[in-house]
Design a protein around this motif. Structure first.
Motif, PDB file in Angstrom:
ATOM      1  N   VAL B  77      10.418 -14.698 -16.050  1.00 49.81           N
ATOM      2  CA  VAL B  77       9.216 -14.691 -16.890  1.00 49.81           C
ATOM      3  C   VAL B  77       9.491 -13.891 -18.161  1.00 49.81           C
ATOM      4  N   GLU B  80      11.715 -15.863 -20.675  1.00 48.20           N
ATOM      5  CA  GLU B  80      10.948 -16.881 -21.425  1.00 48.20           C
ATOM      6  C   GLU B  80      10.038 -16.220 -22.456  1.00 48.20           C
ATOM      7  N   TYR B  81       9.471 -15.069 -22.097  1.00 52.95           N
ATOM      8  CA  TYR B  81       8.623 -14.342 -23.056  1.00 52.95           C
ATOM      9  C   TYR B  81       9.443 -13.927 -24.279  1.00 52.95           C
ATOM     10  N   GLU B  84      10.129 -16.853 -26.493  1.00 53.93           N
ATOM     11  CA  GLU B  84       8.966 -17.373 -27.220  1.00 53.93           C
ATOM     12  C   GLU B  84       8.469 -16.406 -28.281  1.00 53.93           C
ATOM     13  N   PRO B  96      12.103 -30.881 -24.759  1.00 55.58           N
ATOM     14  CA  PRO B  96      11.348 -30.672 -23.516  1.00 55.58           C
ATOM     15  C   PRO B  96      12.092 -31.084 -22.248  1.00 55.58           C
ATOM     16  N   TYR B  97      12.853 -32.189 -22.298  1.00 51.58           N
ATOM     17  CA  TYR B  97      13.580 -32.628 -21.111  1.00 51.58           C
ATOM     18  C   TYR B  97      14.685 -31.624 -20.768  1.00 51.58           C
ATOM     19  N   ARG B  99      14.734 -28.513 -21.546  1.00 57.14           N
ATOM     20  CA  ARG B  99      14.069 -27.306 -21.076  1.00 57.14           C
ATOM     21  C   ARG B  99      13.710 -27.437 -19.599  1.00 57.14           C
ATOM     22  N   ALA B 100      13.218 -28.616 -19.239  1.00 61.48           N
ATOM     23  CA  ALA B 100      12.842 -28.854 -17.840  1.00 61.48           C
ATOM     24  C   ALA B 100      14.082 -28.757 -16.944  1.00 61.48           C
ATOM     25  N   MET B 101      15.206 -29.287 -17.420  1.00 60.98           N
ATOM     26  CA  MET B 101      16.455 -29.207 -16.655  1.00 60.98           C
ATOM     27  C   MET B 101      16.884 -27.758 -16.486  1.00 60.98           C
ATOM     28  N   ARG B 103      15.002 -25.109 -16.529  1.00 62.02           N
ATOM     29  CA  ARG B 103      14.087 -24.456 -15.590  1.00 62.02           C
ATOM     30  C   ARG B 103      14.371 -24.906 -14.158  1.00 62.02           C
ATOM     31  N   PHE B 104      14.713 -26.163 -13.985  1.00 64.95           N
ATOM     32  CA  PHE B 104      15.066 -26.677 -12.658  1.00 64.95           C
ATOM     33  C   PHE B 104      16.258 -25.908 -12.108  1.00 64.95           C
ATOM     34  N   TRP B 105      17.298 -25.748 -12.965  1.00 64.53           N
ATOM     35  CA  TRP B 105      18.507 -25.060 -12.508  1.00 64.53           C
ATOM     36  C   TRP B 105      18.245 -23.588 -12.234  1.00 64.53           C
ATOM     37  N   ASN B 107      15.517 -22.300 -11.159  1.00 61.98           N
ATOM     38  CA  ASN B 107      14.828 -22.249  -9.879  1.00 61.98           C
ATOM     39  C   ASN B 107      15.806 -22.491  -8.726  1.00 61.98           C
TER      40      ASN B 107
END
Lengths: 237, 238
Positions: B77, B80-81, B84, B96-97, B99-101, B103-105, B107
């Motif tokens: 967290v 990411e703060y 940003e 965005p895609y 970024r999603a990847m 975040r997936f990794w 996690n």
């Protein structure tokens, strides 16, 4: 056909898949829902999420996105026009992400612990832990909502979705264990929030009926108990 | 002490940490990557400060970043703060895609590598064996991703020559993994079956702002040995 651009692989009972339903609804995005059978996962699911082989998966322009929290943030970023799902201010976003991590990694683990707890004492301890967690989240609700209806203010947002998706399973735990967990006296803010959340336009048509969920849960748990009994049964001479 | 060396973000930045914590180091790497000046406060594990306890009352853990008086907890967290709030030297990708990847990794790493190795550190026998098996399977996936994404031109998961989010999230392995293996008495790292991953670890160790933060292995081993003995109730072996 615009609808086929966005596909969601999910199951009707999955709270994590419900998050995706709600988020796409907030953004008024048209999508095709593919109801997966977790006992016989589709080729599309296995190819889209080869690592975890789990739902939900969002497929956008033929690219799969996995993990519900990553999906929620993707939806917010890929469809940036209002209404937004995460707050705009970095600090409030951090607060929302912090509580999402607490709900997913601590509180939901405790909720699952109720089902796996064996014996009356262990069950009670597990249920108490879930309730205590809700008391903690009640305080967070007060701070985040600042007197408004939702964690995000006037409209549902990230944290509302993250917690709200579990309301059906919370109801299941209450009914199966004959207890109150979301207690109007101990958690008045959350109790009021839960009612409003379930009535929200993006939620009410996609949230599974809680009694259907209860029937389903009863069936699943009974099947699990029977399988376990078979394993433990003395041999048939 | 007012700091904030970059024009668009004023305000004091404070980081509460423990020297041995990989989670704290992640945040330091993110801050250093962005060139953000910060005050570091070394906490005492046995005697946590009031500031820590009031800044992170839920978990009472480090790292905690305090910016303009606002406390932020949980390393991912916080990162990411940071990304940003300070716009230079981006940590997460822009798309965005992608970024999603990322975040997936992140996690996946937390659930399948970071958590199990902590559990392997403080367990033994069958329980530990189970965790080690999980770790080995996870490392196969990590090696697979390293093979797919990295080459002579792309040294890091962040793309190209610069570390990004996934590198920062996984970077603790370059120092702490061997340490915990030694203390816990198990092996997960294997240069033969994880060649790309080992190349990546070597590259991470050489990143200037990471290299200067790495604690000497002997010091980490001594500390984590104490943690393991304490958790397992073992007699100290000196």
């Amino acid at each position: 056909m615009a609808g086929s651009e966005v596909k969601v692989l999910g199951t009707w009972a999955s709270p994590f898949a419900l998050r995706v339903h709600i988020a796409l609804g907030i953004k008024s995005v048209k999508y095709e829902w593919v109801e997966e059978n977790l006992e016989a996962k589709s080729q599309l699911l296995l190819e889209s999420n080869p690592i975890n082989k789990q739902v939900p998966v969002l497929i956008h322009h033929h690219k799969p996105i996995c993990e519900s929290l990553a999906i929620l943030q993707y939806i917010d970023e890929a469809w940036p026009s209002a209404p937004s799902i995460l707050p705009s201010d970095p600090y409030h976003r951090a607060v929302a992400r912090f509580w999402a991590a607490y709900i997913d990694h601590k509180w939901f683990t405790w909720l699952k612990g109720v089902a796996s707890a064996e014996g009356a004492e262990a069950k009670k301890a597990a249920l108490d832990q879930v309730r205590e967690g809700l008391v903690v989240v009640e305080e967070a609700f007060g701070k985040c909502s600042k007197g408004k209806d939702f964690f995000s203010g006037d409209r549902i947002g990230y944290l509302d979705i993250v917690l709200g998706c579990f309301l059906g399973w919370l109801y299941v735990a209450e009914k199966r264990n004959d207890v109150k967990l979301l207690d109007e006296e101990k958690m008045p803010g959350l109790a009021a929030w839960a009612i409003k959340f379930c009535l929200d336009g993006a939620v009410k048509n996609v949230m599974p009926d809680k009694d259907e969920l209860l029937d389903y849960a009863n069936m699943v748990f009974q099947a699990m108990a029977m399988a376990k009994a078979k394993l433990n049964a003395p041999p048939n001479y | 002490m007012a700091s904030g060396s970059v024009a668009d973000q004023e305000g004091q930045v404070m980081l509460l940490g423990f020297w041995f914590s990989a989670f704290v180091k992640r945040v330091e790497w993110a801050l250093k990557l962005k060139g953000i000046e910060y005050d570091y406060v070394e906490e005492d594990l046995a005697n946590k400060s009031t500031l820590l306890l009031t800044s992170n009352p839920i978990h009472k853990k480090v790292p905690v970043l305090i910016h303009n008086g606002n406390p932020i907890a949980e390393s991912l967290v916080i990162i990411e703060y940071i990304d940003e709030t300070w716009k230079q030297n981006t940590i997460l990708p822009q798309d965005p895609y992608e970024r999603a990847m990322a975040r997936f990794w992140a996690n996946f790493i937390e659930q399948k590598v970071t958590e199990p190795i902590r559990e392997a550190l403080v367990s033994q026998g069958e329980q530990q064996e189970k965790k080690v098996k999980e770790l080995k399977e996870a490392m196969e996936v990590v090696e697979g991703e390293a093979k797919a994404k990295l080459n002579d031109k792309t040294l890091f998961f962040g793309g190209g020559n610069g570390v990004g989010y996934v590198d920062i999230v996984l970077g603790w392995t370059c120092n702490w993994m061997e340490t915990i293996e030694e203390v816990g008495g198990f092996k997960v790292l294997d240069p033969e079956s994880q060649p790309q991953f080992h190349k990546w670890m070597a590259n991470v160790r050489e990143v200037p702002f990471i290299k200067t933060t790495l604690e000497p292995k002997e010091k980490l081993v001594e500390f984590f040995r104490m943690v393991r003995q304490d958790r397992l109730g073992l007699v100290a072996n000196k």
